[in-house]
Write a protein that holds these residues in place. Structure first.
Motif, PDB file in Angstrom:
ATOM      1  N   VAL A  85       0.829  -1.210   0.000  1.00 40.69           N
ATOM      2  CA  VAL A  85       0.000   0.000   0.000  1.00 40.69           C
ATOM      3  C   VAL A  85       0.865   1.262   0.000  1.00 40.69           C
ATOM      4  O   VAL A  85       0.499   2.260  -0.610  1.00 40.69           O
ATOM      5  CB  VAL A  85      -1.049  -0.007   1.134  1.00 40.69           C
ATOM      6  N   GLU A  86       2.000   1.229   0.662  1.00 43.21           N
ATOM      7  CA  GLU A  86       2.891   2.395   0.638  1.00 43.21           C
ATOM      8  C   GLU A  86       3.365   2.662  -0.788  1.00 43.21           C
ATOM      9  O   GLU A  86       3.305   3.793  -1.271  1.00 43.21           O
ATOM     10  CB  GLU A  86       4.098   2.189   1.569  1.00 43.21           C
ATOM     11  N   PHE A  87       3.834   1.613  -1.461  1.00 42.18           N
ATOM     12  CA  PHE A  87       4.297   1.775  -2.831  1.00 42.18           C
ATOM     13  C   PHE A  87       3.150   2.224  -3.739  1.00 42.18           C
ATOM     14  O   PHE A  87       3.299   3.154  -4.535  1.00 42.18           O
ATOM     15  CB  PHE A  87       4.902   0.464  -3.349  1.00 42.18           C
ATOM     16  N   GLY A  88       2.019   1.556  -3.627  1.00 43.46           N
ATOM     17  CA  GLY A  88       0.875   1.891  -4.472  1.00 43.46           C
ATOM     18  C   GLY A  88       0.413   3.318  -4.310  1.00 43.46           C
ATOM     19  O   GLY A  88       0.080   3.992  -5.301  1.00 43.46           O
ATOM     20  N   THR A  89       0.414   3.808  -3.082  1.00 41.23           N
ATOM     21  CA  THR A  89      -0.030   5.183  -2.870  1.00 41.23           C
ATOM     22  C   THR A  89       0.989   6.187  -3.395  1.00 41.23           C
ATOM     23  O   THR A  89       0.610   7.260  -3.855  1.00 41.23           O
ATOM     24  CB  THR A  89      -0.343   5.464  -1.385  1.00 41.23           C
ATOM     25  N   GLU A  90       2.266   5.837  -3.354  1.00 45.40           N
ATOM     26  CA  GLU A  90       3.276   6.732  -3.923  1.00 45.40           C
ATOM     27  C   GLU A  90       3.118   6.828  -5.441  1.00 45.40           C
ATOM     28  O   GLU A  90       3.217   7.913  -6.016  1.00 45.40           O
ATOM     29  CB  GLU A  90       4.675   6.264  -3.528  1.00 45.40           C
ATOM     30  N   VAL A  91       2.844   5.690  -6.076  1.00 44.65           N
ATOM     31  CA  VAL A  91       2.594   5.688  -7.521  1.00 44.65           C
ATOM     32  C   VAL A  91       1.348   6.513  -7.827  1.00 44.65           C
ATOM     33  O   VAL A  91       1.333   7.336  -8.749  1.00 44.65           O
ATOM     34  CB  VAL A  91       2.446   4.247  -8.059  1.00 44.65           C
ATOM     35  N   ALA A  92       0.289   6.315  -7.039  1.00 43.25           N
ATOM     36  CA  ALA A  92      -0.967   7.044  -7.261  1.00 43.25           C
ATOM     37  C   ALA A  92      -0.772   8.552  -7.115  1.00 43.25           C
ATOM     38  O   ALA A  92      -1.317   9.331  -7.900  1.00 43.25           O
ATOM     39  CB  ALA A  92      -2.045   6.553  -6.303  1.00 43.25           C
ATOM     40  N   VAL A  93      -0.002   8.968  -6.110  1.00 44.64           N
ATOM     41  CA  VAL A  93       0.252  10.400  -5.922  1.00 44.64           C
ATOM     42  C   VAL A  93       0.963  10.966  -7.143  1.00 44.64           C
ATOM     43  O   VAL A  93       0.562  12.006  -7.686  1.00 44.64           O
ATOM     44  CB  VAL A  93       1.058  10.667  -4.631  1.00 44.64           C
ATOM     45  N   GLN A  94       2.013  10.307  -7.583  1.00 42.62           N
ATOM     46  CA  GLN A  94       2.746  10.806  -8.749  1.00 42.62           C
ATOM     47  C   GLN A  94       1.831  10.892  -9.967  1.00 42.62           C
ATOM     48  O   GLN A  94       1.796  11.907 -10.662  1.00 42.62           O
ATOM     49  CB  GLN A  94       3.950   9.915  -9.065  1.00 42.62           C
ATOM     50  N   ASN A  95       1.064   9.835 -10.210  1.00 41.04           N
ATOM     51  CA  ASN A  95       0.174   9.833 -11.374  1.00 41.04           C
ATOM     52  C   ASN A  95      -0.937  10.863 -11.254  1.00 41.04           C
ATOM     53  O   ASN A  95      -1.392  11.406 -12.260  1.00 41.04           O
ATOM     54  CB  ASN A  95      -0.401   8.435 -11.603  1.00 41.04           C
ATOM     55  N   SER A  96      -1.348  11.155 -10.035  1.00 41.48           N
ATOM     56  CA  SER A  96      -2.429  12.125  -9.840  1.00 41.48           C
ATOM     57  C   SER A  96      -1.997  13.559 -10.142  1.00 41.48           C
ATOM     58  O   SER A  96      -2.834  14.428 -10.364  1.00 41.48           O
ATOM     59  CB  SER A  96      -2.974  12.041  -8.414  1.00 41.48           C
ATOM     60  N   HIS A  97      -0.691  13.798 -10.141  1.00 41.64           N
ATOM     61  CA  HIS A  97      -0.164  15.133 -10.426  1.00 41.64           C
ATOM     62  C   HIS A  97       0.405  15.257 -11.847  1.00 41.64           C
ATOM     63  O   HIS A  97       0.748  16.363 -12.263  1.00 41.64           O
ATOM     64  CB  HIS A  97       0.922  15.502  -9.406  1.00 41.64           C
ATOM     65  N   ALA A  98       0.496  14.142 -12.547  1.00 39.29           N
ATOM     66  CA  ALA A  98       1.096  14.148 -13.888  1.00 39.29           C
ATOM     67  C   ALA A  98       0.215  14.919 -14.865  1.00 39.29           C
ATOM     68  O   ALA A  98      -0.978  14.669 -14.972  1.00 39.29           O
ATOM     69  CB  ALA A  98       1.298  12.727 -14.381  1.00 39.29           C
ATOM     70  N   GLU A  99       0.830  15.843 -15.540  1.00 35.96           N
ATOM     71  CA  GLU A  99       0.116  16.602 -16.575  1.00 35.96           C
ATOM     72  C   GLU A  99       0.437  16.070 -17.962  1.00 35.96           C
ATOM     73  O   GLU A  99      -0.275  16.362 -18.913  1.00 35.96           O
ATOM     74  CB  GLU A  99       0.450  18.083 -16.442  1.00 35.96           C
ATOM     75  N   THR A 100       1.515  15.304 -18.061  1.00 33.46           N
ATOM     76  CA  THR A 100       1.890  14.672 -19.333  1.00 33.46           C
ATOM     77  C   THR A 100       2.215  13.210 -19.043  1.00 33.46           C
ATOM     78  O   THR A 100       2.487  12.838 -17.894  1.00 33.46           O
ATOM     79  CB  THR A 100       3.133  15.339 -19.959  1.00 33.46           C
ATOM     80  N   ASP A 101       2.234  12.403 -20.080  1.00 35.30           N
ATOM     81  CA  ASP A 101       2.584  10.992 -19.907  1.00 35.30           C
ATOM     82  C   ASP A 101       4.005  10.823 -19.384  1.00 35.30           C
ATOM     83  O   ASP A 101       4.293   9.872 -18.649  1.00 35.30           O
ATOM     84  CB  ASP A 101       2.411  10.227 -21.215  1.00 35.30           C
ATOM     85  N   ASP A 102       4.899  11.732 -19.743  1.00 36.34           N
ATOM     86  CA  ASP A 102       6.280  11.659 -19.272  1.00 36.34           C
ATOM     87  C   ASP A 102       6.394  11.853 -17.761  1.00 36.34           C
ATOM     88  O   ASP A 102       7.382  11.437 -17.164  1.00 36.34           O
ATOM     89  CB  ASP A 102       7.148  12.710 -19.970  1.00 36.34           C
ATOM     90  N   GLN A 103       5.399  12.481 -17.162  1.00 33.12           N
ATOM     91  CA  GLN A 103       5.418  12.722 -15.721  1.00 33.12           C
ATOM     92  C   GLN A 103       4.799  11.576 -14.917  1.00 33.12           C
ATOM     93  O   GLN A 103       4.872  11.571 -13.694  1.00 33.12           O
ATOM     94  CB  GLN A 103       4.688  14.026 -15.401  1.00 33.12           C
ATOM     95  N   LEU A 104       4.204  10.610 -15.612  1.00 30.71           N
ATOM     96  CA  LEU A 104       3.636   9.452 -14.931  1.00 30.71           C
ATOM     97  C   LEU A 104       4.738   8.579 -14.346  1.00 30.71           C
ATOM     98  O   LEU A 104       5.863   8.545 -14.852  1.00 30.71           O
ATOM     99  CB  LEU A 104       2.819   8.605 -15.909  1.00 30.71           C
TER     100      LEU A 104
END
Length: 145
Positions: free
Chosen positions: A114-133
């Motif tokens: 869950v720690e890893f998954g939430t870190e991925v989710a946070v990053q993806n939730s702020h990504a404005e471009t595919d490169d930021q995912l």
């Protein structure tokens, strides 16, 4: 050695856990705005995702949209660190309430998942471009620590 999926009680054990967890998300003042009124499919998706991650059937990837579904679900949410930490807290509390195994190896794997998954989710939730995912593009396989 059993998979995490088997140790958690398989589909039945994980579904009971995810149902408790999802109800807690929908009533939590910090997280409810991210989930709105909720969707019935969310429990099915999260159960299938967790099952697959823990060594169970690959239903999430094969029949439910797989990782691209998760990326799309999180984009634009702008999840903050307080929300991420609260998600982890409710996840672990739901594991207790659902009666998931309490042994240290399982709980360590559950928490790291869950720690890893939430870190991925946070990053993806702020990504404005595919490169930021986050670079992860498929359901990760979680093992015993």
């Amino acid at each position: 050695m059993k998979t995490l999926f088997e140790h958690a009680g398989g589909e039945e054990g994980l579904r009971a856990f995810i149902e408790i967890f999802y109800r807690s998300l929908l009533t939590d003042p910090l997280l409810q705005p991210l989930f709105g009124e909720g969707r019935a499919s969310h429990v099915d998706n999260l159960t299938a995702f967790t099952a697959e991650t823990f060594g169970g059937p690959d239903t999430f990837s094969k029949e439910m949209g797989g990782f691209p579904l998760l990326i799309g679900a999180h984009r634009g949410l702008k999840i903050n660190e307080d929300q991420r930490r609260r998600f982890v807290e409710l996840y672990m509390a739901a594991a207790d309430q659902a009666g998931l195994p309490g042994d240290e190896p399982f709980r360590a794997a559950l928490r790291s998942h869950v720690e890893f998954g939430t870190e991925v989710a946070v990053q993806n939730s702020h990504a404005e471009t595919d490169d930021q995912l986050h670079p992860l593009r498929e359901v990760p396989r979680w093992e015993w620590e």
